[in-house]
Every structure is written in C-alpha cells, then in structure tokens.
Write an enzyme that holds these catalytic residues in place. Structure first.
Site, short mmCIF file in Angstrom:
data_model
loop_
_atom_site.label_atom_id
_atom_site.label_comp_id
_atom_site.label_asym_id
_atom_site.label_seq_id
_atom_site.Cartn_x
_atom_site.Cartn_y
_atom_site.Cartn_z
N TYR A 63 0.82 -1.21 0.00
CA TYR A 63 0.00 0.00 0.00
C TYR A 63 0.86 1.26 0.00
O TYR A 63 0.45 2.29 -0.53
CB TYR A 63 -0.90 0.04 1.24
CG TYR A 63 -2.24 -0.63 1.08
CD1 TYR A 63 -2.33 -1.99 0.84
CD2 TYR A 63 -3.42 0.10 1.20
CE1 TYR A 63 -3.56 -2.60 0.71
CE2 TYR A 63 -4.65 -0.51 1.07
CZ TYR A 63 -4.72 -1.85 0.83
OH TYR A 63 -5.93 -2.44 0.70
N LYS A 75 3.00 -15.33 2.92
CA LYS A 75 3.22 -16.10 1.69
C LYS A 75 4.73 -16.38 1.64
O LYS A 75 5.44 -16.01 0.71
CB LYS A 75 2.74 -15.29 0.48
CG LYS A 75 2.75 -16.04 -0.83
CD LYS A 75 1.70 -17.13 -0.96
CE LYS A 75 1.87 -17.90 -2.25
NZ LYS A 75 0.98 -19.09 -2.34
N ASP A 85 -3.06 -18.27 0.95
CA ASP A 85 -4.04 -18.97 0.10
C ASP A 85 -4.77 -20.04 0.90
O ASP A 85 -5.99 -20.19 0.84
CB ASP A 85 -3.37 -19.55 -1.16
CG ASP A 85 -2.07 -20.28 -0.90
OD1 ASP A 85 -1.58 -20.25 0.25
OD2 ASP A 85 -1.54 -20.89 -1.84
N ASP A 98 -12.57 -8.88 4.07
CA ASP A 98 -13.82 -8.87 3.28
C ASP A 98 -14.37 -10.30 3.20
O ASP A 98 -15.59 -10.51 3.24
CB ASP A 98 -13.59 -8.34 1.86
CG ASP A 98 -13.86 -6.84 1.75
OD1 ASP A 98 -13.55 -6.12 2.71
OD2 ASP A 98 -14.39 -6.40 0.71
C1 IPM Z 1 -10.47 -0.93 3.69
C2 IPM Z 1 -10.62 -0.30 2.33
C3 IPM Z 1 -9.41 0.59 2.07
C4 IPM Z 1 -8.19 -0.30 2.09
C5 IPM Z 1 -9.49 1.39 0.75
C6 IPM Z 1 -10.71 2.25 0.68
C7 IPM Z 1 -8.24 2.21 0.54
O1 IPM Z 1 -10.79 -1.28 1.36
O2 IPM Z 1 -10.39 -0.18 4.69
O3 IPM Z 1 -10.44 -2.15 3.79
O4 IPM Z 1 -7.87 -0.96 1.08
O5 IPM Z 1 -7.52 -0.35 3.13
MN MN Z 2 -10.95 -3.30 2.15
#
Ligand code: IPM
Ligand code: MN
Length: 359
Positions: A141, A190, A222, A250
């Site tokens: 990131y 990984k 994975d 997620d």
């Molecule tokens: C999260 C979101 C953010 C991330 C985005 C909006 C930059 O997906 O907080 O999980 O990837 O960290």
């Molecule tokens: Mn996210």
C-alpha cells in the site's frame, strides 16, 4: 468524562451511517454522563470537491488533536478517473499514515440470529469468534509506485517492503490480544514465495518466544483463505500484512452475513484512534437511507473501548446492537422480511442504549 471526536462522513453512504454513529455516541453521553463534543470534517471525494485534496492539512490537524475519529467511507465513481495521488482513497491512507495507525483490528463474530444470512452452512459458522489484526501503514500500500515503458508497452511497479520493527509491533499487539482471548495467534503470510513474508515469519517466531502462554501457527495466505470458509471457528487472533488483511477481512464479512455489520479500529502509538466500518461508500445505495449503520455503530463501541477506555459503555452499545438484531430491526442487506431504514435501525440502538442498565 469529556472527549472530542472528529466525524468524517466521507462519501456515498458514509455520512448516513456516521450520523447514526453520532446519535449513538450522544445517547451514551446522556445515559452515562459524558460530554462528547463533535467536529465535522471532510475526507475523500467530498474533501477533493471543496479543498482540492482528499485530506487537507487542517483536517489532519483536527484529527491529531482529537481523542478519536469516526469515519464513514471514501470513494465513488465521480473521482474514479483521477490520478492515484488525487483519489479519495489516498485521503484515507494519508490519515492512517498521518496518525501513525499501524494496526487495524477487525473482529469477525457471527450473530446466532444471522447464520442463515451467510452463504456458508450454519454448522460452519458455529462458535466463530476471531479478530484480524491487519498491519496498516506498510507493505505494498505504501511502497514506491511507478510506471515506465518497455519495448512491449507499459510496465507498472508497486514495491512491497517491510521493516522488522513494523512487523514486530503489530505481531506483539496480536499476542497481547490473544493472551486475553483464547491464546492462539495465526500469522498469515506467503513465505513460500515472498522475501517480506520470510522476514515476517522470523519476527513472528521471535515474538512468540517472548509469549510462551500463547501458541503461534503460521499459515500461507491462500490456505488461510480456504480455512476461513471451512474451519473459521479454529481461529482466534489472525495477524497479517496490509493487503492480505484487506482481502481476508472482506472474506470474513461473508461469514458474518453482511459487510455492513463489520466494524474496525485502527490504533497506533498515539492516543487517537480511527474507527470505521469496513464496507465502502456503496454509491449504488447512497442517499436512499437504506444503508446498514450497524458496522459504524459497532465501530463506536470499539472507539469507546480503545480510545476512551469506557468498557461498560462499549459493552452497552454492543448489547444494544445485539438487541436490535434479535428484534429483527434490520436493513435490507440482512432483513428477511420488511427492511428498516438506516435511521430506524439507528433509533432502535439509541433507544436500547438509553435504557441500558449500569455496567
Ligand atoms: C479498507 C478499504 C481501504 C483499504 C481502501 C478504501 C483504501 O478497502 O479499509 O479495507 O484498502 O484499506
Ligand atoms: Mn478493504
């Protein structure tokens, strides 16, 4: 107590869910006798439109001076074609970095009333209670990004680097959390491919030696992605680097039944924490009053606990959310029958907080 909280509604459904979070904070203040003052600031696309930047210096300064920040979401189609450094998401990343928030806690707890909302069979969801600790200010990131041209066309770079101290502090936090839970840390990497993951594993091993009461297992990302669907109840604290954590959390939301139920807390060395639901700005439903505010409201509980040290108040908010779910007062992402609006769900939580017993 007295506390100053910055509200960053952001984009899409962000302002709608943050408004409910604020109402819950006001209810906590009223019920438990605290004085919370609120400062509204812009972030993301909303800030771009007004200040020409997704996070202004003034907003960052206000956040630094506050006790905690409650954020909705950033991003939307209107700003999708802007260059990387001008995107709404850049505002959120700059805020995390600017406040030094290197750890992101994302609990995954399946409500017994909602097991039929997950695509997984209910028996796979029994006893799921885990917390992700996602490293938040390092990795790909924040690595160098660039583009150049080869004779075959464009080439893009995203550097993935980790320094030992960045790994050590977040793994230490994971062990501290595990010691107060079921004493198990799963470190996800990984290491069969990435050098940064091999360093991650070495550091995790070293931290484990300082914590003999907590067990450590390593899992490749994975395989972890699969085990989350097949054996989620076996996890306690899962610690991982920034992007793996983004993706796996997620996936974790699918266990809970809706992304709209997932809270998070971002913490660092300073006193100010950042609290936000993990869902995005959901532009497709923005402005309709139908977004689920419970992820934000559960983030408020984390704010009370981690930034203000108000454990009884945090528990009261969590109990109020529990009562709301049990009463079936749910938005369309979770409701079986007639869905309630964002404001109706928030109002039910507020009512439950106001009638909470002393902790
Ligand atoms: C999260 C979101 C953010 C991330 C985005 C909006 C930059 O997906 O907080 O999980 O990837 O960290
Ligand atoms: Mn996210």
């Amino acid at each position: 107590m007295q506390a100053t909280i910055v509200l960053l509604g952001g984009d899409g459904i962000g302002p709608e869910v943050v408004a409910e979070g604020k109402r819950v904070l006001e209810a906590v203040g009223e019920r438990f006798g605290h004085r919370f003052s609120f400062v509204d600031e812009l972030i993301g696309g909303a800030a771009l439109d007004v200040h020409g930047a997704p996070l202004s210096d003034g907003t960052l300064a206000a956040c630094k001076q506050s006790d905690a920040v409650l954020l909705g979401a950033v991003g939307g189609p209107k700003w999708d074609t802007l260059p990387g450094h001008m995107r709404p998401e850049k505002g959120l990343l700059a805020l995390r970095k600017g406040l030094g928030l290197w750890a992101n806690l994302r609990p995954v707890k399946v409500h017994p009333m909602l097991t039929d909302r997950s695509p997984l069979r209910p028996e796979r969801l029994a006893n799921v209670d885990l917390v992700f600790v996602r490293e938040l200010t390092g990795g790909v990131y924040f690595g160098e990004k660039k583009r150049d041209q080869t004779e075959r066309g464009a080439r893009a770079f995203d550097a993935l680097t980790y320094e030992e101290y960045e790994i050590e502090r977040v793994v230490r936090l994971a062990f501290r959390l595990a010691a107060a839970r079921r004493s198990k840390v799963t470190s996800v990497d990984k290491a069969n491919v990435l050098e940064s993951s091999r360093l991650w594993r070495e550091v995790a091993e070293r931290v484990a030696k300082e914590n003999p009461g907590v067990s450590l297992e390593h899992q490749l990302v994975d395989s972890c992605a699969m085990k989350l669907l097949t054996h989620a109840a076996s996890f306690d604290v899962v610690v991982t680097e920034n992007m793996f954590g983004d993706i796996l959390t997620d996936e974790g939301a699918a266990l809970v039944g809706s992304l709209g139920m997932m809270p998070s807390a971002s913490l660092g060395d300073g006193k100010t924490g950042l609290y936000e639901p993990i869902h995005g700005s959901a532009p497709d439903i923005a402005g309709k009053g139908i977004a689920n505010p419970l992820g934000t409201i559960l983030s408020v509980a984390m704010l009370l606990r981690h930034s203000l040290g108000l454990e009884a108040e945090a528990a009261a908010v969590e109990a109020a959310v529990d009562a709301t779910v049990r009463a079936g007062v749910l938005t369309g992402d979770l409701a079986g029958g007639a869905p309630k609006s964002t404001v109706e769900v928030g109002a039910y939580v507020v009512k439950s907080v106001l009638s909470a017993k002393e902790g």
